[in-house]
Enzyme design. Sequence first.
Site, PDB file in Angstrom:
ATOM      1  N   CYS A 135       3.796  -5.378   1.280  1.00  0.00           N
ATOM      2  CA  CYS A 135       2.396  -5.241   1.686  1.00  0.00           C
ATOM      3  C   CYS A 135       2.178  -5.874   3.053  1.00  0.00           C
ATOM      4  CB  CYS A 135       1.479  -5.867   0.645  1.00  0.00           C
ATOM      5  SG  CYS A 135      -0.268  -5.759   1.083  1.00  0.00           S
ATOM      6  N   GLU A 204       3.219   1.095  -1.998  1.00  0.00           N
ATOM      7  CA  GLU A 204       2.494   1.058  -0.733  1.00  0.00           C
ATOM      8  C   GLU A 204       2.265   2.481  -0.214  1.00  0.00           C
ATOM      9  OE1 GLU A 204       1.104  -1.222   1.552  1.00  0.00           O
ATOM     10  OE2 GLU A 204       1.123  -2.470  -0.240  1.00  0.00           O
TER      11      GLU A 204
END
Length: 229
Positions: A135, A204
């Site tokens: 992230c 993601e």
Amino acid sequence: MGFSDQLLDSGTELWALQMDHPFVRELAAGTLDEAAFRTWLEQDYHYLLDYARTFATLGTKATDESTMAHCFGVANSIVDDEMDLHRSFAADYGLTGEDLEAVRKAPTCEAYTSYLLRTARGRPLPVGAAAVYPCGQGYLDVAEHMAEIADGEHRYTPFIEKYTSEEFRESVAWMRDLVDRCAEEHPSLRGEMESAFRRSAELEHAFWEMAYAKEDWPHERATVAVEGV
């Protein structure tokens, strides 16, 4: 080359998919559909709350004072600082904090946050560190890519500036260092760390797609369709 670099090398194709995603390209150009950005905004608000909880949980597993304090500090910074950007964007859409809180997590957001929390709570610190790394590093790399291809300022420029800021770069550098230290101190966990990194990197990419497609729960779409008949 540190273990964090090895992880990035192993996820090269996933990074490329993120860079080329239409959400990323259109946000950089300032042409992204407002409804898609609003979906990202609403879902990332809930993601960040659990991201903060994840770091707080990792802090309880740290065996040294510095790492413990930093993990708790990251959790606090997410709630007090990073979410200010979301609140600012929300105000532009006429949304209040209560409106954001009332939004239900989409399936992809639910899957991602559940994975992070489950990993942080149930696995050792090194595995949790590898799970949160995509992230931070992903947003920095994607935002740098956006900055390179953006043509002037537009309504999404604050997003790019936030995730290329010196403060955010320092936060990602610390995450890289944590991953490297964990891998050095716990070589037997490197395989599990790589698996955790890859799973989060996949999620993601899925998160960009979720926002772009304005994902919701299938039964909710069906209910709307029936009511519209």
